[in-house]
Scaffold this active site. Structure first.
Site, PDB file in Angstrom:
ATOM      1  N   GLU A  52       0.894  -1.267  -0.419  1.00  0.00           N
ATOM      2  CA  GLU A  52      -0.175  -0.033  -0.065  1.00  0.00           C
ATOM      3  C   GLU A  52       0.544   1.343   0.035  1.00  0.00           C
ATOM      4  OE1 GLU A  52      -0.379  -2.394   2.166  1.00  0.00           O
ATOM      5  OE2 GLU A  52      -2.560  -2.921   1.894  1.00  0.00           O
ATOM      6  N   PHE A 114     -11.589  -7.136  13.596  1.00  0.00           N
ATOM      7  CA  PHE A 114     -10.513  -7.970  12.182  1.00  0.00           C
ATOM      8  C   PHE A 114      -9.682  -6.818  11.861  1.00  0.00           C
ATOM      9  CE2 PHE A 114      -9.095 -10.727   8.791  1.00  0.00           C
ATOM     10  CZ  PHE A 114      -7.254 -10.437   9.156  1.00  0.00           C
ATOM     11  N   GLN A 115      -8.830  -6.376  11.334  1.00  0.00           N
ATOM     12  CA  GLN A 115      -8.457  -5.661  10.682  1.00  0.00           C
ATOM     13  C   GLN A 115      -9.481  -3.782  10.931  1.00  0.00           C
ATOM     14  OE1 GLN A 115      -8.478  -7.677   6.791  1.00  0.00           O
ATOM     15  NE2 GLN A 115      -6.248  -8.270   7.260  1.00  0.00           N
ATOM     16  N   LYS A 164     -17.535  -1.171   5.726  1.00  0.00           N
ATOM     17  CA  LYS A 164     -17.900  -2.062   4.771  1.00  0.00           C
ATOM     18  C   LYS A 164     -19.496  -2.108   4.012  1.00  0.00           C
ATOM     19  CE  LYS A 164     -17.329  -6.820   3.100  1.00  0.00           C
ATOM     20  NZ  LYS A 164     -15.961  -7.768   2.763  1.00  0.00           N
ATOM     21  N   MET A 481      24.234   8.956   2.133  1.00  0.00           N
ATOM     22  CA  MET A 481      24.021   9.962   2.889  1.00  0.00           C
ATOM     23  C   MET A 481      24.036   9.784   4.557  1.00  0.00           C
ATOM     24  SD  MET A 481      23.860  12.921   2.422  1.00  0.00           S
ATOM     25  CE  MET A 481      22.592  14.249   1.130  1.00  0.00           C
TER      26      MET A 481
HETATM   27  C1  LIG Z   1      12.757   5.370   5.598  1.00  0.00           C
HETATM   28  C2  LIG Z   1      13.831   5.813   5.544  1.00  0.00           C
HETATM   29  N1  LIG Z   1      14.239   5.922   6.603  1.00  0.00           N
HETATM   30  C3  LIG Z   1      15.917   6.263   6.799  1.00  0.00           C
HETATM   31  C4  LIG Z   1      15.732   7.786   6.368  1.00  0.00           C
HETATM   32  C5  LIG Z   1      17.650   8.287   6.285  1.00  0.00           C
HETATM   33  N2  LIG Z   1      18.566   8.018   4.757  1.00  0.00           N
HETATM   34  C6  LIG Z   1      18.688   9.114   4.719  1.00  0.00           C
HETATM   35  S1  LIG Z   1      19.343   9.315   3.511  1.00  0.00           S
HETATM   36  C7  LIG Z   1      20.010   7.087   3.535  1.00  0.00           C
HETATM   37  C8  LIG Z   1      20.412   6.530   2.715  1.00  0.00           C
HETATM   38  C9  LIG Z   1      20.166   5.650   1.669  1.00  0.00           C
HETATM   39  O1  LIG Z   1      21.030   5.062   1.172  1.00  0.00           O
HETATM   40  P1  LIG Z   1      21.257   4.950  -0.466  1.00  0.00           P
HETATM   41  O2  LIG Z   1      19.783   5.191  -0.823  1.00  0.00           O
HETATM   42  O3  LIG Z   1      21.940   3.937  -1.306  1.00  0.00           O
HETATM   43  O4  LIG Z   1      20.655   6.417  -0.538  1.00  0.00           O
HETATM   44  P2  LIG Z   1      22.489   7.251  -1.394  1.00  0.00           P
HETATM   45  O5  LIG Z   1      22.761   8.170  -0.093  1.00  0.00           O
HETATM   46  O6  LIG Z   1      23.769   6.523  -0.581  1.00  0.00           O
HETATM   47  O7  LIG Z   1      22.741   8.085  -2.180  1.00  0.00           O
HETATM   48  C10 LIG Z   1      19.446   7.110   4.863  1.00  0.00           C
HETATM   49  C11 LIG Z   1      18.981   5.678   5.408  1.00  0.00           C
HETATM   50  C12 LIG Z   1      14.837   7.887   5.258  1.00  0.00           C
HETATM   51  N3  LIG Z   1      15.664   9.176   4.433  1.00  0.00           N
HETATM   52  N4  LIG Z   1      14.156   7.336   5.016  1.00  0.00           N
END
Ligand SMILES: Cc1ncc(C[n+]2csc(CCOP(=O)(O)OP(=O)(O)O)c2C)c(N)n1
Ligand SMILES: [Mg+2]
Lengths: 584, 188
Positions: A52, A114-115, A164, A481
């Site tokens: 979803e 349920f749900q 529903k 990042m």
């Molecule tokens: C759902 C979610 N969880 C955690 C984060 C924190 N976060 C930001 S960038 C990142 C790393 C992303 O890694 P990747 O997709 O490999 O991209 P890169 O920075 O290596 O280009 C994380 C864990 C986020 N933005 N979104």
């Protein structure tokens, strides 16, 4: 006389009446009557996603690329809770979507059935508005009002929770034109304020347009008027991540994106300008950096449809509440009728200063050796796809910022990225939504390997509906990042920022019946990209890139615009002080 | 998309006074919020204050127009002028909010609160309690040989003052309604 029909029928009828052609969804017990109605008609295509969250991001991608509201349909309980991330994402980025959720029958609400979950309770803080519809007679009117609310004023997500028994019961169908609403946001700006801004533009020595997602949300006319205004005044223009494309990247006055990873010239211009004209942006913390040192010498004007965005973090001198297109039209007229004046000599000097900053060439990089630099990969992607009818989505991380820096957007609605919430897992389902809205266009998701895995199940959706979305993964085998911040802030202790046990992306693609391409040598890159473009079907492009590349320029947290980091240096680890380190 | 009919006199969810007067001094404001009487609207308003970290000093809510389906929420809050402006703008964004009025700045207004006080004691304390109640025009709505329940209306300050006096005289319990407020003069 209004027609009688079941609630489930009403849902489909209202969608048709609202001009909906595509619904992204996933069935379950509490929405079976609606699915039964969808089965028995041909006006609306239903796209079966694999999760979803994917449905909601796909609806967002559809909405952002078409300018029409996106629609998702999910079941009660887990279906609704899985939609929450997408709803929050749409709220933060002001994306108009309508999410229909099934609910247990009215007589079971509150019994921990349920749900069952309190969908309107859970989604209240992450929607613009939501409804639990307990009477079939009211369902059609709520559906119509939902489209009105999602799309007018500052757009946003809405949820309609439909028990529903309400779907099964018969009631009277209300036509849209019979629905009364009191929700009517102000679109025309105050003429006195607009005149004040025109006067400020006449005398400004160092003016700057700072534009945001509001220009895109206001519709194509807003981008058109913006271009006219920039051309007529000759003022420089920068934009947030959300506003890319409203002014063309190839335009003469374009300074590039601003903000934490924005261009040197754009951030320096923000810091030093004497008139800042904020059009549909919201002084987000990624933009302002340290508040008390934010553009200290400027007079600030702010055009926004949402009163709560004005004076929220940055006090402004000329607040203008209204829709961007309406206000720009009036502004242009006022400024023209007053004689099209600008302080030409000073603005000329301002451009000299800006051109000096441009010489820093902050995005320059050197591609040497046998390892692909992510910047190089995106530069080649840009060069080889520029001429296409192209739509870009992204995931979240370094790759997202590099995409914003190295890809050029000529038109609005071509760039779909999770800005406010920063949702990893957004880009792939969003690319599916975009492709549904633009079947013949080239749709590319610029991804990081970690983000992409968050919603990789949607490869099944892409295959089932034959959607030729290109997944361009910059694979650094790192949560890049996060790793960059650990390098800068946490003494290079790379706690859990490794992508371990990565799949073989080519085999993964093949397991779904898609095409996989692996590229690790810069010399092969162009051919590999061409192979991706020439394949008629979904492609998973595994581009192995430099693992420890950092994304620059960067305004470290807690620093003002004029203290940007431009590249790696011995002092990088000391750039962020403890007061900045607490910020995200 | 098919357009809807915009009701005559619909509030155009607009700015209030957008001209800021920024100071760091906290101010107390009484806001009257006219809302659609629908399930969820109170939760939305309270959720806004909790979610964005605003103060609620007092909150009252009741239906004021049964046919028109309207409720009035009166909120007393404190914050810097910037926060107060934010609170009003954030309230104004809600779809089921019809109007937000800041009674503290939009001309003179009257504020009243009702409170019930249970005071128990014997001898001189009991006599002093009823004497003070008389001065404050509080009425006795329940009494036993060793206790009174007083009903008092007035400004929150008056009720605070009454509470201070009752405390040494055997104050057991207070119930306060929170503030109800209206602007002075002939028009709404
Ligand atoms: C759902 C979610 N969880 C955690 C984060 C924190 N976060 C930001 S960038 C990142 C790393 C992303 O890694 P990747 O997709 O490999 O991209 P890169 O920075 O290596 O280009 C994380 C864990 C986020 N933005 N979104
Ligand atoms: Mg990565």
């Amino acid at each position: 006389m209004s027609k009688s029909m079941t609630g489930a029928r009403m849902v489909v009828q209202a969608l048709i009446d609202q001009g909906v052609d595509t619904v992204f969804g996933y069935p379950g017990g509490a929405v079976l009557p609606i699915y039964d109605e969808i089965f028995q008609q041909n006006s609306i295509k239903h796209v079966l996603v694999r999760h979803e969250q994917g449905a909601v991001h796909a609806a967002e991608g559809y909405a952002r690329s078409t300018g029409k509201p996106g629609v998702a349909l999910v079941t009660s309980g887990p279906g609704a809770t899985n939609a929450v991330t997408g709803l929050t994402d749409a709220l933060m980025d002001s994306i108009p979507i309508i999410v229909l959720t099934g609910q247990v029958p009215t007589f079971m609400i509150g019994s921990d059935a349920f749900q069952e979950c309190d969908t309107v309770g859970i989604t209240r803080p992450c929607t613009k508005h939501n409804w639990l519809v307990k009477e079939t007679d009211k369902l059609a009117a709520v559906m119509h009002e939902a489209f009105h609310i999602a799309t007018s004023g500052r757009p946003g997500p809405v949820v309609i929770d439909i028990p529903k028994d309400v779907q099964f019961a018969t009631g009277k169908y209300t036509e849209a034109r019979q629905v009364e609403t009191h929700y009517n946001p102000q679109v025309k700006g105050d003429m006195e304020m607009i005149t004040e801004l025109a006067i400020a533009m006449e005398t400004a020595k160092r003016p700057l347009f700072y534009t945001g997602g509001g220009v895109i949300n206001s519709g194509p006319a807003a981008s058109q008027l913006l271009r006219e205004l920039v051309a007529a005044t000759g003022f420089p223009i920068t934009s947030t991540l959300m506003g890319l494309g409203s002014y063309p990247a190839s335009g003469d006055n374009w300074l590039g994106m601003l903000g934490m990873h924005g261009l040197y010239e754009a951030n320096m211009a923000m810091h030093d300008c004497d008139l800042m004209i904020n059009i549909g942006a919201r002084f987000d913390d990624r933009i302002t950096g340290r508040l008390d040192a934010f553009s200290p010498g400027s007079k600030k004007a702010h055009i926004d449809i949402d009163a709560s965005s004005i004076n929220k973090v940055i006090p402004v001198d000329i607040p203008i509440l209204g829709d961007v297109a309406h206000v720009l039209e009036d502004l242009l007229n006022v400024w023209k009728s007053r004689g099209r004046k600008t302080n030409k000599e000073s603005v000329q000097k301002w451009w000299h200063q800006i051109n000096d900053w441009r010489k820093v060439d902050c995005l320059s990089f050197e591609q040497q050796g046998k390892v692909i630099k992510p910047q190089y990969a995106l530069s080649r992607l840009e060069a080889l796809t520029k001429k296409h009818d192209r739509y870009i989505t992204t995931e979240v991380g370094q790759h997202q910022m590099w995409a914003a820096q190295y890809l050029g957007f000529e038109d609005p609605n071509r760039w779909m990225t999770s800005g406010g919430l920063g949702t990893m897992g957004y880009g792939f389902p969003a690319s599916i939504g975009v492709q549904m809205g633009h079947p013949d266009a080239l749709v590319i998701n610029v991804a990081g390997e970690a983000s992409w895995l968050m919603n990789m199940q949607e490869l099944g959706t892409a295959m089932q509906y034959n959607l030729p979305v290109k997944q361009f993964i910059l694979n650094n085998e790192r949560l890049g990042m996060v790793r960059q911040w650990q390098e800068l802030l946490h003494g290079e202790r790379y706690s859990s920022s490794w992508s371990e046990s990565l799949p073989d992306f080519v085999k993964l693609a093949e397991a779904f019946g898609a095409k996989g391409i692996l590229c690790s040598d810069p010399a092969d890159l162009d051919d590999a990209i061409m192979e991706m473009l020439n394949h008629d079907g979904p492609v998973l492009f595994d581009c192995l890139v430099e693992k420890h590349e950092n994304c620059y320029p960067m305004i470290p947290s807690g620093k003002p615009h004029n203290e940007m980091l431009l590249r790696d240096s011995v002092d990088v680890g000391k750039a962020i002080k403890s007061d900045g380190a607490v910020m995200v | 998309m098919s357009p809807l009919k915009i009701k005559k006199g619909a509030t155009s969810h607009s700015a209030y006074d957008l001209r800021p007067t920024f100071s760091d001094k906290e101010e107390r404001h009484t806001l009257a919020v006219l809302v659609e009487n629908e399930p969820g609207v109170l939760s939305r308003v309270i959720g806004l204050f909790a979610g964005r970290g605003y103060n609620i000093d007092s909150l009252t809510v009741a239906e004021v127009d049964h046919l028109g389906h309207r409720s009035r929420i009166t909120i007393v809050t404190t914050g810097t002028p910037q926060i107060i402006v934010q609170i009003k703008a954030q309230l104004g964004r809600f779809v089921d909010v019809h109007a937000v009025n800041d009674l503290t700045v939009e001309g003179p207004s009257v504020e009243r609160e009702l409170a019930l006080f249970k005071v128990s004691g014997l001898g001189n304390d009991r006599i002093e309690a009823i004497r003070l109640a008389d001065i404050f025009r509080a009425s006795v709505v329940d009494s036993t040989l060793e206790s009174f329940v007083f009903e008092i209306t007035g400004t929150p300050e008056k009720i605070d003052a009454f509470a201070d006096l009752m405390r040494p005289l055997g104050l057991q319990e207070i119930a306060r309604t929170g503030v109800a407020a209206l602007s002075r003069g002939a028009v709404a």
